[in-house]
Scaffold this motif. Structure first.
Motif, PDB file in Angstrom:
ATOM      1  N   VAL A 186      -2.022 -27.692  16.893  1.00  0.00           N
ATOM      2  CA  VAL A 186      -2.889 -27.070  17.897  1.00  0.00           C
ATOM      3  C   VAL A 186      -2.301 -25.740  18.370  1.00  0.00           C
ATOM      4  O   VAL A 186      -3.008 -24.740  18.503  1.00  0.00           O
ATOM      5  N   PHE A 187      -0.995 -25.723  18.608  1.00  0.00           N
ATOM      6  CA  PHE A 187      -0.320 -24.486  19.027  1.00  0.00           C
ATOM      7  C   PHE A 187      -0.397 -23.429  17.927  1.00  0.00           C
ATOM      8  O   PHE A 187      -0.698 -22.261  18.187  1.00  0.00           O
ATOM      9  N   SER A 188      -0.149 -23.826  16.688  1.00  0.00           N
ATOM     10  CA  SER A 188      -0.122 -22.889  15.574  1.00  0.00           C
ATOM     11  C   SER A 188      -1.500 -22.302  15.293  1.00  0.00           C
ATOM     12  O   SER A 188      -1.610 -21.145  14.860  1.00  0.00           O
ATOM     13  N   ALA A 189      -2.547 -23.085  15.525  1.00  0.00           N
ATOM     14  CA  ALA A 189      -3.903 -22.570  15.310  1.00  0.00           C
ATOM     15  C   ALA A 189      -4.146 -21.330  16.153  1.00  0.00           C
ATOM     16  O   ALA A 189      -4.712 -20.333  15.686  1.00  0.00           O
ATOM     17  N   ALA A 190      -3.714 -21.373  17.416  1.00  0.00           N
ATOM     18  CA  ALA A 190      -3.871 -20.214  18.297  1.00  0.00           C
ATOM     19  C   ALA A 190      -2.855 -19.125  17.968  1.00  0.00           C
ATOM     20  O   ALA A 190      -3.182 -17.939  17.922  1.00  0.00           O
ATOM     21  N   TYR A 191      -1.634 -19.523  17.720  1.00  0.00           N
ATOM     22  CA  TYR A 191      -0.556 -18.564  17.475  1.00  0.00           C
ATOM     23  C   TYR A 191      -0.813 -17.750  16.212  1.00  0.00           C
ATOM     24  O   TYR A 191      -0.493 -16.559  16.150  1.00  0.00           O
ATOM     25  N   ASN A 192      -1.426 -18.382  15.203  1.00  0.00           N
ATOM     26  CA  ASN A 192      -1.707 -17.673  13.948  1.00  0.00           C
ATOM     27  C   ASN A 192      -2.682 -16.519  14.148  1.00  0.00           C
ATOM     28  O   ASN A 192      -2.628 -15.515  13.430  1.00  0.00           O
ATOM     29  N   ILE A 193      -3.584 -16.653  15.125  1.00  0.00           N
ATOM     30  CA  ILE A 193      -4.517 -15.557  15.410  1.00  0.00           C
ATOM     31  C   ILE A 193      -3.747 -14.349  15.941  1.00  0.00           C
ATOM     32  O   ILE A 193      -3.972 -13.212  15.519  1.00  0.00           O
ATOM     33  N   ALA A 194      -2.821 -14.616  16.856  1.00  0.00           N
ATOM     34  CA  ALA A 194      -2.000 -13.534  17.404  1.00  0.00           C
ATOM     35  C   ALA A 194      -1.121 -12.912  16.321  1.00  0.00           C
ATOM     36  O   ALA A 194      -0.997 -11.686  16.229  1.00  0.00           O
ATOM     37  N   LEU A 195      -0.513 -13.749  15.490  1.00  0.00           N
ATOM     38  CA  LEU A 195       0.348 -13.237  14.421  1.00  0.00           C
ATOM     39  C   LEU A 195      -0.424 -12.349  13.457  1.00  0.00           C
ATOM     40  O   LEU A 195       0.112 -11.355  12.952  1.00  0.00           O
ATOM     41  N   ALA A 196      -1.678 -12.704  13.196  1.00  0.00           N
ATOM     42  CA  ALA A 196      -2.489 -11.914  12.270  1.00  0.00           C
ATOM     43  C   ALA A 196      -2.684 -10.497  12.776  1.00  0.00           C
ATOM     44  O   ALA A 196      -2.780  -9.551  11.993  1.00  0.00           O
ATOM     45  N   LEU A 197      -2.702 -10.314  14.098  1.00  0.00           N
ATOM     46  CA  LEU A 197      -2.939  -8.990  14.673  1.00  0.00           C
ATOM     47  C   LEU A 197      -1.681  -8.144  14.778  1.00  0.00           C
ATOM     48  O   LEU A 197      -1.756  -6.941  15.024  1.00  0.00           O
ATOM     49  N   LEU A 198      -0.535  -8.761  14.566  1.00  0.00           N
ATOM     50  CA  LEU A 198       0.711  -8.005  14.659  1.00  0.00           C
ATOM     51  C   LEU A 198       0.929  -7.092  13.460  1.00  0.00           C
ATOM     52  O   LEU A 198       1.916  -6.346  13.415  1.00  0.00           O
ATOM     53  N   PHE A 199       0.003  -7.131  12.490  1.00  0.00           N
ATOM     54  CA  PHE A 199       0.108  -6.174  11.391  1.00  0.00           C
ATOM     55  C   PHE A 199      -0.077  -4.746  11.908  1.00  0.00           C
ATOM     56  O   PHE A 199       0.421  -3.791  11.305  1.00  0.00           O
ATOM     57  N   ILE A 200      -0.743  -4.576  13.027  1.00  0.00           N
ATOM     58  CA  ILE A 200      -1.029  -3.235  13.544  1.00  0.00           C
ATOM     59  C   ILE A 200       0.263  -2.504  13.919  1.00  0.00           C
ATOM     60  O   ILE A 200       0.533  -1.415  13.384  1.00  0.00           O
ATOM     61  N   PRO A 201       1.091  -3.057  14.810  1.00  0.00           N
ATOM     62  CA  PRO A 201       2.352  -2.357  15.083  1.00  0.00           C
ATOM     63  C   PRO A 201       3.304  -2.370  13.897  1.00  0.00           C
ATOM     64  O   PRO A 201       4.083  -1.432  13.711  1.00  0.00           O
ATOM     65  N   THR A 202       3.251  -3.424  13.076  1.00  0.00           N
ATOM     66  CA  THR A 202       4.132  -3.506  11.912  1.00  0.00           C
ATOM     67  C   THR A 202       3.898  -2.345  10.956  1.00  0.00           C
ATOM     68  O   THR A 202       4.838  -1.708  10.471  1.00  0.00           O
ATOM     69  N   VAL A 203       2.629  -2.055  10.690  1.00  0.00           N
ATOM     70  CA  VAL A 203       2.272  -0.956   9.793  1.00  0.00           C
ATOM     71  C   VAL A 203       2.831   0.354  10.328  1.00  0.00           C
ATOM     72  O   VAL A 203       3.491   1.124   9.611  1.00  0.00           O
ATOM     73  N   TYR A 204       2.577   0.620  11.578  1.00  0.00           N
ATOM     74  CA  TYR A 204       2.989   1.898  12.165  1.00  0.00           C
ATOM     75  C   TYR A 204       4.505   2.033  12.209  1.00  0.00           C
ATOM     76  O   TYR A 204       5.067   3.075  11.845  1.00  0.00           O
ATOM     77  N   ILE A 205       5.178   0.975  12.626  1.00  0.00           N
ATOM     78  CA  ILE A 205       6.640   1.013  12.747  1.00  0.00           C
ATOM     79  C   ILE A 205       7.292   1.195  11.379  1.00  0.00           C
ATOM     80  O   ILE A 205       8.254   1.950  11.228  1.00  0.00           O
ATOM     81  N   ASN A 206       6.790   0.506  10.371  1.00  0.00           N
ATOM     82  CA  ASN A 206       7.343   0.663   9.027  1.00  0.00           C
ATOM     83  C   ASN A 206       7.197   2.097   8.518  1.00  0.00           C
ATOM     84  O   ASN A 206       8.055   2.603   7.777  1.00  0.00           O
ATOM     85  N   ALA A 207       6.108   2.748   8.914  1.00  0.00           N
ATOM     86  CA  ALA A 207       5.873   4.124   8.466  1.00  0.00           C
ATOM     87  C   ALA A 207       6.796   5.114   9.168  1.00  0.00           C
ATOM     88  O   ALA A 207       7.253   6.085   8.556  1.00  0.00           O
TER      89      ALA A 207
END
Length: 474
Positions: free
Chosen positions: A247-268
């Motif tokens: 149940v916790f992971s179902a919600a947490y996975n949604i948040a994790l999916a959106l962390l690609f936004i800062p990840t992309v920028y920071i990697n660049a």
């Protein structure tokens, strides 16, 4: 090619790759949550969380160090590569025995252990993939990184969803992760040797010792970071069982999916920040200020929008069986915009050779998070894990901001806060009272927020100058 355009190009490559891969990854995990039992989905989530914590030991900060050092001196890439590869082999073996010890200490059953061991093979392969990615990023050739990320998730999505719909079970589904990563490792190795590294078996014990010494602060920082990032799922498994993990992971996975936004920028921008630290302090400060502003502006509407729409999002994605995830998603959504900024603050410390400060911040945060989980999970279960995540992120922001301000430059971010807050309040009122469908609500609310930013003149003259240089390839 100018720096601004190069950052834009690499951000675009990584943005496309991360968007595609994160969407596909989320779809795979969504079907896993729907088609596996809650207990089996909980086992898989626990295995991923435990493995991601342990795999950091197999890296020990080597990947991040390579980006910084090779970006500054590309002539040493072959020496860095072969010695880093050797270190990872040894550390992977040590980390595997640590996982065995953890499973034995807490007495996990054979079925859970089997899944953990399979997922561990996948995560070990992925840390070698990340080694190759580090070489690509050091040369600022993110197109290779991007290509492989998309290929990886296409293969995983096709094979994983097929296995799930055929009802082959969680064990076979876990093997699809290993199968996919093995293919990606081979392709990444081929590109690395073809384009960037002339392979010479120059294993240098003194150089390895130097690498480990320099990488250790990065490694400890990432270990501590992984602890507070994934320890909630592990502690939920130990204290409350695998159903609550699901149940916790179902919600947490949604948040994790959106962390690609800062990840992309920071990697660049990470290689650029590392160069600017040696070559242009004014450029470093400007890039820091603008990055802080942009990440805050992007993260804020995502946090508020997800908070208001949490019940509709959970019902649409997972159905009534995961209704308990709504409150978890609402709590976790509030930490997203802070997480966006923390990505920047952490990478700033690494860029200015203050990885020891980053390590200290992550260590204090990991300890704080464990204490919060111990205090809250036994009494309020998954809600306690979510609250711990939120409070811990605020704690980390305070530490990081103080460290960056003292080590490099004090940036008064308070002046950037009011106008985006006004814009996001207008957006939130629309979401609350519009009464439209979920997808249409998200699209229109995003447009409203953007229009409000323009009307409030959140972007200044310098922002438009940067955009102009990007467009003109300057």
């Amino acid at each position: 090619m100018g720096t601004a355009h190069r950052i834009y190009k690499n951000t675009a490559y990584l943005g496309i790759a991360e968007s595609v891969s994160k969407i596909l990854q989320f779809v795979v995990m969504l079907y896993a949550a729907r088609l596996l039992t809650q207990q089996n989905f909980g086992k898989l989530s626990f295995a991923l969380s435990l493995s991601f914590i342990a795999v950091i030991l197999a890296d020990l900060g080597i990947n991040t160090l390579l980006i910084r050092e090779v970006s500054r001196n590309k002539r040493l890439v072959s020496k860095y590569f072969i010695n880093a590869f050797s270190i990872k082999v040894v550390l992977s073996i040590i980390a595997f025995f640590i996982i065995i010890a953890v499973l034995n200490i807490f007495g996990y059953p054979p079925a859970t252990r089997q899944i953990v061991y399979i997922i561990w093979i996948f995560t070990i392969l992925s840390t070698f993939t990340e080694l190759f990615y580090s070489i690509f990023r050091a040369f600022e050739k993110m197109e290779y990184d991007s290509f492989l990320k998309i290929v990886r998730m296409v293969i995983l999505a096709i094979s994983g969803i097929y296995v799930l719909f055929e009802g082959m079970g969680v064990v076979i589904f876990s093997y699809t992760f290993v199968f996919t990563e093995a293919i990606i490792v081979l392709i990444a190795l081929f590109i690395t040797l073809k384009k960037f590294v002339r392979l010479k078996f120059e294993i240098d014990p003194s150089f390895i010792k130097s690498l480990l010494r320099k990488a250790l602060p990065f490694g400890l920082a990432f270990i501590f970071g992984s602890v507070y990032f994934f320890i909630g799922s592990v502690m939920l498994s130990v204290i409350k069982g695998e159903a609550e993990v699901a149940v916790f992971s179902a919600a947490y996975n949604i948040a994790l999916a959106l962390l690609f936004i800062p990840t992309v920028y920071i990697n660049a921008i990470y290689p650029v920040l590392s160069r600017y630290y040696k070559q242009s302090k004014s450029g470093l400060r400007l890039l820091y200020e603008k990055s802080f502003k942009y990440l805050y502006m992007i993260g804020l509407p995502i946090s508020l929008g997800m908070f208001i729409l949490a019940d509709r999002i959970i019902m649409r994605l997972y159905g009534e069986i995961y209704s308990s995830s709504v409150i978890v998603l609402q709590i976790i959504s509030l930490y997203l915009f802070i997480k966006f900024v923390n990505f920047l603050l952490g990478i700033m410390l690494s860029s200015i050779d203050k990885q020891d400060k980053r390590m200290l911040g992550q260590g204090l945060t990991a300890g704080f998070n464990v204490l919060m989980n111990l205090a809250l999970i036994p009494f309020i279960g998954l809600i306690g894990a979510a609250l711990s995540t939120l409070v811990t992120e605020v704690f980390l922001f305070i530490l990081y901001y103080v460290f960056v301000s003292r080590s490099m430059y004090y940036y008064n971010f308070l002046k950037t806060l009011p106008k985006p807050i006004i814009a996001v309040i207008v957006m939130g009122l629309f979401i609350k009272f519009a009464g439209l469908g979920l997808v249409l609500t998200i699209v229109i609310s995003a447009a409203i927020y953007l229009i409000m930013l323009l009307l409030l003149r959140v972007l200044d003259k310098k922002d438009y100058e940067i955009l102009g240089k990007i467009i003109k390839n300057e």
